[in-house]
Design a protein around this motif. Structure first.
Motif, PDB file in Angstrom:
ATOM      1  N   VAL A  50      -2.347 -10.949  -3.195  1.00  0.00           N
ATOM      2  CA  VAL A  50      -1.123 -10.158  -2.990  1.00  0.00           C
ATOM      3  C   VAL A  50       0.122 -11.016  -3.207  1.00  0.00           C
ATOM      4  O   VAL A  50       1.212 -10.685  -2.759  1.00  0.00           O
ATOM      5  CB  VAL A  50      -1.084  -9.503  -1.588  1.00  0.00           C
ATOM      6  N   ALA A  51      -0.054 -12.123  -3.933  1.00  0.00           N
ATOM      7  CA  ALA A  51       1.089 -12.950  -4.299  1.00  0.00           C
ATOM      8  C   ALA A  51       1.949 -12.194  -5.316  1.00  0.00           C
ATOM      9  O   ALA A  51       1.460 -11.311  -6.025  1.00  0.00           O
ATOM     10  CB  ALA A  51       0.612 -14.270  -4.891  1.00  0.00           C
ATOM     11  N   PRO A  52       3.245 -12.509  -5.400  1.00  0.00           N
ATOM     12  CA  PRO A  52       4.124 -11.841  -6.371  1.00  0.00           C
ATOM     13  C   PRO A  52       3.553 -11.877  -7.779  1.00  0.00           C
ATOM     14  O   PRO A  52       3.079 -12.915  -8.245  1.00  0.00           O
ATOM     15  CB  PRO A  52       5.422 -12.640  -6.264  1.00  0.00           C
ATOM     16  N   GLY A  53       3.564 -10.720  -8.424  1.00  0.00           N
ATOM     17  CA  GLY A  53       3.058 -10.613  -9.783  1.00  0.00           C
ATOM     18  C   GLY A  53       1.588 -10.305  -9.873  1.00  0.00           C
ATOM     19  O   GLY A  53       1.076 -10.055 -10.959  1.00  0.00           O
ATOM     20  N   GLY A  54       0.910 -10.309  -8.733  1.00  0.00           N
ATOM     21  CA  GLY A  54      -0.520 -10.072  -8.746  1.00  0.00           C
ATOM     22  C   GLY A  54      -0.878  -8.603  -8.752  1.00  0.00           C
ATOM     23  O   GLY A  54      -0.103  -7.746  -8.314  1.00  0.00           O
ATOM     24  N   GLY A  56      -3.100  -7.160  -6.930  1.00  0.00           N
ATOM     25  CA  GLY A  56      -3.247  -6.661  -5.569  1.00  0.00           C
ATOM     26  C   GLY A  56      -1.942  -6.198  -4.969  1.00  0.00           C
ATOM     27  O   GLY A  56      -1.895  -5.161  -4.290  1.00  0.00           O
ATOM     28  N   LEU A  57      -0.871  -6.934  -5.220  1.00  0.00           N
ATOM     29  CA  LEU A  57       0.427  -6.574  -4.654  1.00  0.00           C
ATOM     30  C   LEU A  57       0.909  -5.235  -5.193  1.00  0.00           C
ATOM     31  O   LEU A  57       1.376  -4.383  -4.439  1.00  0.00           O
ATOM     32  CB  LEU A  57       1.454  -7.661  -4.956  1.00  0.00           C
ATOM     33  N   SER A  58       0.770  -5.036  -6.488  1.00  0.00           N
ATOM     34  CA  SER A  58       1.227  -3.776  -7.072  1.00  0.00           C
ATOM     35  C   SER A  58       0.396  -2.603  -6.550  1.00  0.00           C
ATOM     36  O   SER A  58       0.939  -1.516  -6.300  1.00  0.00           O
ATOM     37  CB  SER A  58       1.162  -3.843  -8.598  1.00  0.00           C
ATOM     38  N   ARG A  59      -0.886  -2.811  -6.342  1.00  0.00           N
ATOM     39  CA  ARG A  59      -1.740  -1.738  -5.821  1.00  0.00           C
ATOM     40  C   ARG A  59      -1.401  -1.424  -4.367  1.00  0.00           C
ATOM     41  O   ARG A  59      -1.407  -0.254  -3.954  1.00  0.00           O
ATOM     42  CB  ARG A  59      -3.205  -2.135  -5.958  1.00  0.00           C
ATOM     43  N   VAL A  60      -1.135  -2.466  -3.584  1.00  0.00           N
ATOM     44  CA  VAL A  60      -0.768  -2.252  -2.185  1.00  0.00           C
ATOM     45  C   VAL A  60       0.548  -1.485  -2.093  1.00  0.00           C
ATOM     46  O   VAL A  60       0.689  -0.538  -1.303  1.00  0.00           O
ATOM     47  CB  VAL A  60      -0.659  -3.598  -1.441  1.00  0.00           C
ATOM     48  N   ALA A  61       1.516  -1.863  -2.915  1.00  0.00           N
ATOM     49  CA  ALA A  61       2.801  -1.170  -2.902  1.00  0.00           C
ATOM     50  C   ALA A  61       2.652   0.277  -3.343  1.00  0.00           C
ATOM     51  O   ALA A  61       3.291   1.179  -2.787  1.00  0.00           O
ATOM     52  CB  ALA A  61       3.790  -1.906  -3.808  1.00  0.00           C
ATOM     53  N   ALA A  62       1.811   0.526  -4.323  1.00  0.00           N
ATOM     54  CA  ALA A  62       1.596   1.892  -4.790  1.00  0.00           C
ATOM     55  C   ALA A  62       0.926   2.743  -3.720  1.00  0.00           C
ATOM     56  O   ALA A  62       1.217   3.935  -3.578  1.00  0.00           O
ATOM     57  CB  ALA A  62       0.746   1.874  -6.064  1.00  0.00           C
ATOM     58  N   GLU A  63       0.026   2.115  -2.939  1.00  0.00           N
ATOM     59  CA  GLU A  63      -0.716   2.846  -1.908  1.00  0.00           C
ATOM     60  C   GLU A  63       0.108   3.086  -0.653  1.00  0.00           C
ATOM     61  O   GLU A  63       0.063   4.180  -0.069  1.00  0.00           O
ATOM     62  CB  GLU A  63      -1.990   2.066  -1.544  1.00  0.00           C
ATOM     63  N   PHE A  64       0.903   2.088  -0.248  1.00  0.00           N
ATOM     64  CA  PHE A  64       1.582   2.179   1.046  1.00  0.00           C
ATOM     65  C   PHE A  64       3.099   2.352   0.943  1.00  0.00           C
ATOM     66  O   PHE A  64       3.758   2.552   1.966  1.00  0.00           O
ATOM     67  CB  PHE A  64       1.255   0.947   1.892  1.00  0.00           C
ATOM     68  N   GLY A  65       3.636   2.276  -0.257  1.00  0.00           N
ATOM     69  CA  GLY A  65       5.055   2.517  -0.425  1.00  0.00           C
ATOM     70  C   GLY A  65       5.878   1.256  -0.496  1.00  0.00           C
ATOM     71  O   GLY A  65       5.438   0.180  -0.063  1.00  0.00           O
ATOM     72  N   PRO A  66       7.086   1.359  -1.044  1.00  0.00           N
ATOM     73  CA  PRO A  66       7.944   0.182  -1.239  1.00  0.00           C
ATOM     74  C   PRO A  66       8.398  -0.465   0.060  1.00  0.00           C
ATOM     75  O   PRO A  66       8.876  -1.601   0.050  1.00  0.00           O
ATOM     76  CB  PRO A  66       9.145   0.760  -2.012  1.00  0.00           C
ATOM     77  N   ARG A  93      -8.108   1.736   3.791  1.00  0.00           N
ATOM     78  CA  ARG A  93      -7.418   1.875   2.504  1.00  0.00           C
ATOM     79  C   ARG A  93      -6.989   0.512   1.964  1.00  0.00           C
ATOM     80  O   ARG A  93      -7.109   0.242   0.761  1.00  0.00           O
ATOM     81  CB  ARG A  93      -6.208   2.791   2.658  1.00  0.00           C
ATOM     82  N   LEU A  94      -6.513  -0.337   2.861  1.00  0.00           N
ATOM     83  CA  LEU A  94      -6.098  -1.674   2.435  1.00  0.00           C
ATOM     84  C   LEU A  94      -7.305  -2.487   1.988  1.00  0.00           C
ATOM     85  O   LEU A  94      -7.269  -3.155   0.943  1.00  0.00           O
ATOM     86  CB  LEU A  94      -5.378  -2.383   3.586  1.00  0.00           C
ATOM     87  N   GLU A  95      -8.381  -2.432   2.769  1.00  0.00           N
ATOM     88  CA  GLU A  95      -9.582  -3.187   2.421  1.00  0.00           C
ATOM     89  C   GLU A  95     -10.175  -2.720   1.096  1.00  0.00           C
ATOM     90  O   GLU A  95     -10.724  -3.525   0.341  1.00  0.00           O
ATOM     91  CB  GLU A  95     -10.607  -3.076   3.542  1.00  0.00           C
ATOM     92  N   ALA A  96     -10.073  -1.424   0.824  1.00  0.00           N
ATOM     93  CA  ALA A  96     -10.609  -0.907  -0.438  1.00  0.00           C
ATOM     94  C   ALA A  96      -9.881  -1.500  -1.639  1.00  0.00           C
ATOM     95  O   ALA A  96     -10.446  -1.613  -2.730  1.00  0.00           O
ATOM     96  CB  ALA A  96     -10.498   0.617  -0.461  1.00  0.00           C
ATOM     97  N   ILE A  97      -8.637  -1.888  -1.437  1.00  0.00           N
ATOM     98  CA  ILE A  97      -7.868  -2.531  -2.503  1.00  0.00           C
ATOM     99  C   ILE A  97      -8.206  -4.017  -2.585  1.00  0.00           C
ATOM    100  O   ILE A  97      -8.479  -4.558  -3.664  1.00  0.00           O
ATOM    101  CB  ILE A  97      -6.352  -2.362  -2.262  1.00  0.00           C
ATOM    102  N   LEU A  98      -8.194  -4.691  -1.436  1.00  0.00           N
ATOM    103  CA  LEU A  98      -8.274  -6.144  -1.423  1.00  0.00           C
ATOM    104  C   LEU A  98      -9.693  -6.695  -1.582  1.00  0.00           C
ATOM    105  O   LEU A  98      -9.894  -7.695  -2.272  1.00  0.00           O
ATOM    106  CB  LEU A  98      -7.656  -6.694  -0.129  1.00  0.00           C
ATOM    107  N   HIS A  99     -10.668  -6.070  -0.939  1.00  0.00           N
ATOM    108  CA  HIS A  99     -12.008  -6.653  -0.931  1.00  0.00           C
ATOM    109  C   HIS A  99     -12.596  -6.860  -2.326  1.00  0.00           C
ATOM    110  O   HIS A  99     -13.166  -7.927  -2.607  1.00  0.00           O
ATOM    111  CB  HIS A  99     -12.945  -5.820  -0.065  1.00  0.00           C
ATOM    112  N   PRO A 100     -12.499  -5.884  -3.239  1.00  0.00           N
ATOM    113  CA  PRO A 100     -13.056  -6.132  -4.581  1.00  0.00           C
ATOM    114  C   PRO A 100     -12.375  -7.291  -5.296  1.00  0.00           C
ATOM    115  O   PRO A 100     -13.038  -8.051  -6.016  1.00  0.00           O
ATOM    116  CB  PRO A 100     -12.815  -4.808  -5.312  1.00  0.00           C
TER     117      PRO A 100
END
Length: 206
Positions: A50-54, A56-66, A93-100
């Protein structure tokens, strides 16, 4: 002429290390690394993805909002924690993004390790994430729950209730022990723990 199929190298045993809060897992991981193991830190991978540009970060923002982002576009961890824990299914929901992403990174690094090097997957939430079946050998650091509370308070400055709440959100002691091939009691002095890791190492490398 008789031809022979190439003999494939034996599959590397997949080894995981897990344990509850303040159970000595980090110390055991360090002791294993000192003996030559490659320790794959899933907590660090969770931060990396979830580092900038990654991705994971873009997916987390899309899922949980800006609102889970800082002004500079980096992850606002406090805001994410608030959103996740106010939503009954937020953690899943967060784990579904990060774990893979995390497991893919760990698998990549394991594949790059020399064939004779012991690789240890340091997975704090192994049981909670349902990852036990991915491993052949699971090492669990174990400690009396009351001693865990004391250690966590001393380490983090948390209140007893805060620590017990965190413990309640994790797998139970019994659930971790149920998947363990090796249990390391971390209640003694560091010298005792070092000797226990020596015995564990001898078993792992044979």
């Amino acid at each position: 002429m008789v031809s022979f199929a190439p003999v494939s190298a034996p599959r590397r045993r997949r080894i995981a290390l897990t344990g509850g809060i303040a159970s000595g897992k980090t110390t055991v991981a360090q002791l294993l690394a000192q003996r030559g193991a490659l320790v794959l830190d899933y907590d660090q991978f969770s931060r990396d993805v979830v580092a900038p540009g990654g991705t994971g970060l873009s997916r987390v923002a899309a899922e949980f909002g800006p609102e889970v982002l800082n002004e500079d576009g980096s992850l606002n961890r406090a805001a994410l924690a608030e959103v996740v824990f106010s939503d009954a299914q937020g953690r899943q929901r967060l784990e579904a993004i990060l774990h893979p992403l995390v497991t893919a990174r760990a698998d990549e690094l394991e594949a790059q390790a020399p064939a004779d090097q012991l690789v240890i997957h340091d997975v704090p939430l192994l049981v909670e994430a349902g990852l036990a079946d991915r491993f052949d050998v699971i090492i669990v650091t174990d400690l009396d729950p009351d001693e865990q509370v004391k250690r966590a308070q001393a380490r983090d400055g948390s209140s007893e209730q805060q620590v017990r709440d965190r413990m309640a959100a994790q797998a139970s002691r019994a659930e971790r022990l149920a998947v363990a091939a090796h249990v390391i009691d971390t209640s003694g002095a560091l010298e005792e723990l070092d000797a226990k890791v020596d015995r564990l190492w001898a078993e792992l490398v044979t």
